[in-house]
Design an enzyme around this catalytic site. Structure first.
Site, PDB file in Angstrom:
ATOM      1  N   SER A 157       0.824  -1.206   0.000  1.00  0.00           N
ATOM      2  CA  SER A 157       0.000   0.000   0.000  1.00  0.00           C
ATOM      3  C   SER A 157       0.864   1.265   0.000  1.00  0.00           C
ATOM      4  O   SER A 157       1.594   1.507  -0.967  1.00  0.00           O
ATOM      5  CB  SER A 157      -0.954  -0.025   1.200  1.00  0.00           C
ATOM      6  OG  SER A 157      -1.896   1.017   1.124  1.00  0.00           O
ATOM      7  N   ASP A 181      -0.484  -4.044  -4.010  1.00  0.00           N
ATOM      8  CA  ASP A 181      -1.622  -3.120  -4.080  1.00  0.00           C
ATOM      9  C   ASP A 181      -1.239  -1.714  -3.642  1.00  0.00           C
ATOM     10  O   ASP A 181      -1.675  -1.219  -2.584  1.00  0.00           O
ATOM     11  CB  ASP A 181      -2.803  -3.618  -3.252  1.00  0.00           C
ATOM     12  CG  ASP A 181      -4.127  -3.129  -3.832  1.00  0.00           C
ATOM     13  OD1 ASP A 181      -4.245  -3.042  -5.064  1.00  0.00           O
ATOM     14  OD2 ASP A 181      -5.046  -2.826  -3.053  1.00  0.00           O
ATOM     15  N   ASP A 197       7.030   4.438  -9.837  1.00  0.00           N
ATOM     16  CA  ASP A 197       6.970   4.355 -11.298  1.00  0.00           C
ATOM     17  C   ASP A 197       8.076   3.425 -11.783  1.00  0.00           C
ATOM     18  O   ASP A 197       8.984   3.080 -11.015  1.00  0.00           O
ATOM     19  CB  ASP A 197       7.065   5.745 -11.938  1.00  0.00           C
ATOM     20  CG  ASP A 197       8.496   6.194 -12.130  1.00  0.00           C
ATOM     21  OD1 ASP A 197       9.007   6.070 -13.253  1.00  0.00           O
ATOM     22  OD2 ASP A 197       9.117   6.652 -11.148  1.00  0.00           O
ATOM     23  N   HIS A 251      -7.996  -5.112  -0.347  1.00  0.00           N
ATOM     24  CA  HIS A 251      -6.679  -4.476  -0.286  1.00  0.00           C
ATOM     25  C   HIS A 251      -5.645  -5.435   0.320  1.00  0.00           C
ATOM     26  O   HIS A 251      -4.541  -5.610  -0.213  1.00  0.00           O
ATOM     27  CB  HIS A 251      -6.799  -3.208   0.559  1.00  0.00           C
ATOM     28  CG  HIS A 251      -5.674  -2.235   0.413  1.00  0.00           C
ATOM     29  ND1 HIS A 251      -5.105  -1.895  -0.807  1.00  0.00           N
ATOM     30  CD2 HIS A 251      -5.007  -1.490   1.348  1.00  0.00           C
ATOM     31  CE1 HIS A 251      -4.149  -0.995  -0.613  1.00  0.00           C
ATOM     32  NE2 HIS A 251      -4.065  -0.737   0.686  1.00  0.00           N
TER      33      HIS A 251
END
Length: 451
Positions: A157, A181, A197, A251
């Protein structure tokens, strides 16, 4: 059980021999989350010699942890938002399973005092501060001979974006980032420098399980896995009346799927594809772009496909799971050649029998078209794997509540395994399916001429 007990005893003896107690993950409560706490980052070391006894490592003096061997590979585990302040329930499991794979250092990044806050925005703000802290620690590792390429960061997360910030600070030279996730709120729509990224590490694998709520929707890595399409996970509650589980189940499933890949209870094959719909339609099953390697396996061992994935630049891959552990399904391609002159639309349910054991696949995500002499190819995902198949049952349904009951005459059906080499597949010829009625038969090995 005895081995586990002995490992705990050895870990305690080691820690006691060093004159220190085990260092634990920060355990806070909702009161702390409500009033807020000041960010403090602890780094806890676990190795094969102290697998159940954390050893806090000084950010400036690595000799404070004698078991920290920089000739080993190092894996960082970074948690996410902790609104209740409690430690993650999965942390101990992932530490033990990682160390069981290899002789490595596992460093748990405990930033709970920055993540435990009912104000999510404060936790988001603390992600970059946490990343700076980890960056400084890795710089000390480098000064003591550690290689950036030997570092693997597993971020959950918000922890996924923290991993990305750290990787960016080292200009993408970190060996691998696994993002489970990645958080979506406050990161969706932001520029690359403000989130994870693909340039943040040499290799980045991402799993999406809650992209319509707490997770991130778009690809962020070199390969992005979308479990069950990346949104609603089977077995997770669908109404708010289920309480906390309604908010966290999808999640959190990302961690449990990754754990499944670590303990090898099943191998989840993923299929590169442009969309989940095309995957369910059976349009992405051959993995031609991955030749000579087969379709990739999701999870810890995805690095075996690293060179192919990097060559493809950015890949989306899909798979479906069961609701409960070990989660994996067994995939077959089903080719049906109908005889009926009128076109029929409907769904198919297939059951494989081996003694009293039954594996079932419902191909019902949409109605399939059955046209005379034209082959219809379907993806059948069975809830379990059977070593031998003694009998197969088929059921055809138009799903019409009212109206006539139709029949579907099948000239030939082929059922081919996708993830194993269990021979040429199973076939049967000239079957009449009455709507909503199970028709059973003993399958035959397919002939080469059938393919």
């Amino acid at each position: 059980m005895l081995l586990w007990f002995l490992s705990v005893v050895v870990a305690v003896m080691v820690c006691e021999g060093l004159g220190r107690d085990c260092d634990d993950f920060t355990d806070l409560g909702f009161h702390d989350s409500f009033i807020g706490t000041k960010l403090k980052v602890k780094i806890l070391l676990y190795t094969k010699d102290n697998i159940d006894c954390g050893d806090e490592v000084s950010h400036h003096n690595l000799t404070s942890a004698p078991m920290f061997n920089l000739t080993r590979r190092t894996t960082f585990v970074i948690h996410g938002y902790r609104p209740t302040g409690a430690p993650p329930v999965w942390m101990g499991k992932i530490v033990r399973q990682l160390i069981s794979q290899d002789d490595m250092n596992v460093l748990v990044v405990d930033w709970n005092r920055g993540a435990a806050n009912i104000n999510y925005l404060i936790a988001v703000t603390n992600t970059k501060k946490t990343a700076e802290n980890i960056t400084s620690f890795i710089q000390v590792m480098q000064a003591n001979g550690a290689s950036l390429s030997s570092i693997h960061m597993i971020g959950v997360s918000l922890g996924a974006h923290i991993s990305g910030f750290v990787g960016a600070n080292f200009k993408g030279q970190i060996g691998r980032i696994t993002a489970l996730d990645p958080a979506g709120p406050m990161f969706t729509g932001t520029p690359p420098e403000d989130r994870l990224d693909p340039t943040d590490a040499q290799f980045i694998d991402v799993l999406h399980t809650d992209m319509d709520a707490l997770g991130f929707r778009k690809p962020l890595g070199h390969i992005d896995f979308y479990a069950n399409g990346g949104a609603d996970q089977p077995g997770c509650p669908r109404t708010i009346f289920s309480g906390k589980e309604y908010f966290v189940c999808d999640h959190q499933r990302s961690v449990f799927l990754f754990l499944c890949s670590l303990n090898k209870t099943c191998n989840i094959t993923a299929y590169p594809c442009t969309s989940y719909t095309d995957f369910l339609d059976g349009k992405c099953m051959n993995c031609d772009t991955f030749k000579p390697a087969p379709c990739p396996t999701f999870g810890y061992y995805i690095s075996e496909w690293r060179d192919t994935i990097l060559r493809l630049n950015q890949t989306k891959a899909f798979f479906s799971t069961n609701a409960d552990p070990p989660y994996c399904r067994t995939n077959y391609l089903v080719d049906i050649v109908p005889w009926n002159k009128p076109i029929r639309w409907g769904v198919i349910t297939i059951k494989m029998h081996s003694g009293e054991d039954v594996a079932e696949a419902k191909i019902d995500h949409k109605a399939a078209k059955f046209e005379k002499y034209k082959g219809t190819t379907l993806l059948a995902q069975f809830d379990k794997h059977l070593q031998t198949v003694q009998k197969i049952s088929l059921q055809f349904s138009t799903q019409n509540v009212v109206g006539p009951r139709y029949k579907l005459r099948v000239l030939r059906i082929q059922i081919r395994p996708l993830e194993s080499s269990d021979g040429p597949g199973l076939c049967r010829y000239d079957i009449i399916l009455e709507e909503n009625v199970d028709v059973s038969f003993r399958p035959l090995p397919c002939e080469k001429s059938d393919f």
